[in-house]
Design a protein around this motif. Sequence first.
Motif, PDB file in Angstrom:
ATOM      1  N   TYR A  58      -6.302   7.876  -1.581  1.00  0.00           N
ATOM      2  CA  TYR A  58      -6.068   6.489  -1.173  1.00  0.00           C
ATOM      3  C   TYR A  58      -6.570   5.529  -2.237  1.00  0.00           C
ATOM      4  O   TYR A  58      -7.375   5.881  -3.097  1.00  0.00           O
ATOM      5  N   THR A  59      -6.098   4.306  -2.155  1.00  0.00           N
ATOM      6  CA  THR A  59      -6.618   3.214  -2.956  1.00  0.00           C
ATOM      7  C   THR A  59      -6.681   1.985  -2.066  1.00  0.00           C
ATOM      8  O   THR A  59      -6.194   2.010  -0.928  1.00  0.00           O
ATOM      9  N   THR A  60      -7.292   0.917  -2.524  1.00  0.00           N
ATOM     10  CA  THR A  60      -7.351  -0.323  -1.755  1.00  0.00           C
ATOM     11  C   THR A  60      -6.778  -1.466  -2.569  1.00  0.00           C
ATOM     12  O   THR A  60      -6.796  -1.433  -3.804  1.00  0.00           O
ATOM     13  N   GLY A  61      -6.263  -2.452  -1.860  1.00  0.00           N
ATOM     14  CA  GLY A  61      -5.705  -3.611  -2.533  1.00  0.00           C
ATOM     15  C   GLY A  61      -5.799  -4.846  -1.658  1.00  0.00           C
ATOM     16  O   GLY A  61      -6.027  -4.757  -0.447  1.00  0.00           O
ATOM     17  N   GLU A  62      -5.618  -5.994  -2.283  1.00  0.00           N
ATOM     18  CA  GLU A  62      -5.679  -7.273  -1.569  1.00  0.00           C
ATOM     19  C   GLU A  62      -4.271  -7.739  -1.235  1.00  0.00           C
ATOM     20  O   GLU A  62      -3.390  -7.745  -2.098  1.00  0.00           O
ATOM     21  N   PHE A  63      -4.066  -8.146   0.020  1.00  0.00           N
ATOM     22  CA  PHE A  63      -2.738  -8.538   0.479  1.00  0.00           C
ATOM     23  C   PHE A  63      -2.822  -9.791   1.338  1.00  0.00           C
ATOM     24  O   PHE A  63      -3.881 -10.107   1.898  1.00  0.00           O
ATOM     25  N   VAL A  64      -1.686 -10.473   1.462  1.00  0.00           N
ATOM     26  CA  VAL A  64      -1.572 -11.663   2.293  1.00  0.00           C
ATOM     27  C   VAL A  64      -0.920 -11.278   3.620  1.00  0.00           C
ATOM     28  O   VAL A  64       0.086 -10.564   3.636  1.00  0.00           O
ATOM     29  N   VAL A  65      -1.475 -11.746   4.719  1.00  0.00           N
ATOM     30  CA  VAL A  65      -0.891 -11.486   6.032  1.00  0.00           C
ATOM     31  C   VAL A  65       0.219 -12.504   6.284  1.00  0.00           C
ATOM     32  O   VAL A  65      -0.021 -13.714   6.272  1.00  0.00           O
ATOM     33  N   ILE A  66       1.445 -12.030   6.508  1.00  0.00           N
ATOM     34  CA  ILE A  66       2.562 -12.931   6.772  1.00  0.00           C
ATOM     35  C   ILE A  66       3.071 -12.813   8.212  1.00  0.00           C
ATOM     36  O   ILE A  66       3.978 -13.547   8.613  1.00  0.00           O
ATOM     37  N   GLY A  67       2.495 -11.878   8.977  1.00  0.00           N
ATOM     38  CA  GLY A  67       2.913 -11.726  10.366  1.00  0.00           C
ATOM     39  C   GLY A  67       2.209 -10.561  11.013  1.00  0.00           C
ATOM     40  O   GLY A  67       1.362  -9.902  10.398  1.00  0.00           O
ATOM     41  N   TYR A  68       2.566 -10.305  12.267  1.00  0.00           N
ATOM     42  CA  TYR A  68       1.992  -9.165  12.974  1.00  0.00           C
ATOM     43  C   TYR A  68       2.948  -8.692  14.050  1.00  0.00           C
ATOM     44  O   TYR A  68       3.896  -9.389  14.438  1.00  0.00           O
ATOM     45  N   LEU A 109      -4.101 -16.098   5.241  1.00  0.00           N
ATOM     46  CA  LEU A 109      -5.163 -15.111   5.477  1.00  0.00           C
ATOM     47  C   LEU A 109      -4.955 -13.892   4.588  1.00  0.00           C
ATOM     48  O   LEU A 109      -3.861 -13.335   4.525  1.00  0.00           O
ATOM     49  N   LYS A 110      -6.025 -13.471   3.912  1.00  0.00           N
ATOM     50  CA  LYS A 110      -5.946 -12.302   3.033  1.00  0.00           C
ATOM     51  C   LYS A 110      -6.832 -11.181   3.582  1.00  0.00           C
ATOM     52  O   LYS A 110      -7.867 -11.437   4.203  1.00  0.00           O
ATOM     53  N   VAL A 111      -6.406  -9.939   3.318  1.00  0.00           N
ATOM     54  CA  VAL A 111      -7.155  -8.771   3.781  1.00  0.00           C
ATOM     55  C   VAL A 111      -7.194  -7.725   2.675  1.00  0.00           C
ATOM     56  O   VAL A 111      -6.378  -7.734   1.754  1.00  0.00           O
ATOM     57  N   MET A 112      -8.159  -6.808   2.812  1.00  0.00           N
ATOM     58  CA  MET A 112      -8.192  -5.620   1.968  1.00  0.00           C
ATOM     59  C   MET A 112      -7.639  -4.470   2.800  1.00  0.00           C
ATOM     60  O   MET A 112      -8.073  -4.257   3.938  1.00  0.00           O
ATOM     61  N   ALA A 113      -6.670  -3.742   2.238  1.00  0.00           N
ATOM     62  CA  ALA A 113      -6.050  -2.631   2.949  1.00  0.00           C
ATOM     63  C   ALA A 113      -6.169  -1.349   2.139  1.00  0.00           C
ATOM     64  O   ALA A 113      -6.002  -1.349   0.914  1.00  0.00           O
ATOM     65  N   LYS A 114      -6.464  -0.269   2.849  1.00  0.00           N
ATOM     66  CA  LYS A 114      -6.533   1.063   2.248  1.00  0.00           C
ATOM     67  C   LYS A 114      -5.198   1.755   2.501  1.00  0.00           C
ATOM     68  O   LYS A 114      -4.691   1.755   3.619  1.00  0.00           O
ATOM     69  N   HIS A 115      -4.609   2.344   1.445  1.00  0.00           N
ATOM     70  CA  HIS A 115      -3.283   2.952   1.584  1.00  0.00           C
ATOM     71  C   HIS A 115      -3.095   4.055   0.561  1.00  0.00           C
ATOM     72  O   HIS A 115      -3.867   4.169  -0.400  1.00  0.00           O
ATOM     73  N   GLY A 144       0.181   4.930  -5.332  1.00  0.00           N
ATOM     74  CA  GLY A 144       1.401   5.256  -6.051  1.00  0.00           C
ATOM     75  C   GLY A 144       2.683   5.054  -5.276  1.00  0.00           C
ATOM     76  O   GLY A 144       3.699   5.665  -5.610  1.00  0.00           O
ATOM     77  N   GLU A 145       2.684   4.202  -4.246  1.00  0.00           N
ATOM     78  CA  GLU A 145       3.884   3.977  -3.444  1.00  0.00           C
ATOM     79  C   GLU A 145       4.344   2.526  -3.584  1.00  0.00           C
ATOM     80  O   GLU A 145       3.527   1.609  -3.704  1.00  0.00           O
ATOM     81  N   GLU A 146       5.660   2.307  -3.545  1.00  0.00           N
ATOM     82  CA  GLU A 146       6.194   0.955  -3.597  1.00  0.00           C
ATOM     83  C   GLU A 146       5.894   0.203  -2.306  1.00  0.00           C
ATOM     84  O   GLU A 146       5.621  -0.996  -2.320  1.00  0.00           O
ATOM     85  N   LYS A 147       5.984   0.894  -1.180  1.00  0.00           N
ATOM     86  CA  LYS A 147       5.653   0.318   0.118  1.00  0.00           C
ATOM     87  C   LYS A 147       4.376   0.969   0.640  1.00  0.00           C
ATOM     88  O   LYS A 147       4.056   2.107   0.297  1.00  0.00           O
ATOM     89  N   LEU A 148       3.651   0.244   1.494  1.00  0.00           N
ATOM     90  CA  LEU A 148       2.422   0.778   2.058  1.00  0.00           C
ATOM     91  C   LEU A 148       2.724   1.959   2.968  1.00  0.00           C
ATOM     92  O   LEU A 148       3.629   1.896   3.805  1.00  0.00           O
ATOM     93  N   ARG A 149       1.961   3.047   2.818  1.00  0.00           N
ATOM     94  CA  ARG A 149       2.068   4.209   3.696  1.00  0.00           C
ATOM     95  C   ARG A 149       0.677   4.587   4.163  1.00  0.00           C
ATOM     96  O   ARG A 149      -0.273   4.565   3.384  1.00  0.00           O
ATOM     97  N   HIS A 150       0.558   4.906   5.452  1.00  0.00           N
ATOM     98  CA  HIS A 150      -0.718   5.266   6.058  1.00  0.00           C
ATOM     99  C   HIS A 150      -1.769   4.201   5.747  1.00  0.00           C
ATOM    100  O   HIS A 150      -2.888   4.512   5.342  1.00  0.00           O
ATOM    101  N   ALA A 151      -1.388   2.941   5.940  1.00  0.00           N
ATOM    102  CA  ALA A 151      -2.251   1.827   5.544  1.00  0.00           C
ATOM    103  C   ALA A 151      -3.111   1.339   6.700  1.00  0.00           C
ATOM    104  O   ALA A 151      -2.652   1.259   7.842  1.00  0.00           O
TER     105      ALA A 151
END
Length: 294
Positions: free
Chosen positions: A192-202, A270-276, A279-286
């Motif tokens: 896994y790795t972590t990254g910073e992302f913006v929340v645009i919905g839920y 709102l920004k969050v740190m997500a673990k995922h 090496g993937e273009e889209k988040l998997r198991h995040a």
Amino acid sequence: MAAGVFIPPCIPTLVDKPPEGDAWTHEIKYDGYRTQIHLSGGKARAFTRNGHDWSPKYQTVLSDARDLVRRDAILDGEMVVQDQTGRSDFKKLASAIRWENASLVFYAFDLLGLDGNDIRKQRCDDRRQRLRDLLGDRRQSSRLQFSDHFEGSGAKFFAEVELLDLEGVVSKRRASIYRSGDSTDWKKTKVYTTGEFVVIGYERKRGAAPSLLLAEETDTTLHYVGRAIPAIAQARRDELWQALEYLHTSHFATPIGAGNKAAVPVQPVLKVMAKHLRGEEKLRHATVVEILTP
């Protein structure tokens, strides 16, 4: 044991780090579709993890399996497509199944039946040795390959897998029998790795874990990258949902809202740190592991 009768697979337990000790061996975790191949009377069939017959989709692999294995057998493994470096490339797999069938490769890692005999109660290392003997010497051109294993430190092997940008490791108890369903005798450790992302919905669907819709911020826009489930303390989770309700807006800043009736858009502040998975273009198991203060 009759070939052609699907056997529910053994499912490894997800752990944070590989087990240690001589009781375990370790294999590369291939990033593909779990597949079971049944060979009987010169014919071959392939089943998905859920028991669907996908034989027509895997004809090139099954052709190689019939040529290579001249005995009745049931093989457990992973169907993958590989990039130029030999790493499995999950995002190209669905397209390869449909348009480039010849690029598929099946990595066999267990033998469940041989010549009509059920061998699931034999030791894992004995089953794998019989599988290796059955497949013979490695042929680079074959679409049927044996999944090699590593004996020694699980942590050392996992570190090498990380350096190679592979998905992870599956560790197996050498003396274990094969049991369908969830198993603690098989353990998987993912990179896994972590990254910073913006929340645009839920999304908060009935019967499913609520998830956040995340985007990457570029110089000019927000690029939707996928969903993540909050994995934070309950108090922080309550604060998160309160903030999202306050930030609710009537439209998305990105096209993700189109056709998604369950999605609730929010102002992208709102920004969050997500673990995922790395090496993937889209988040998997995040999973969201931290909420960043705006």
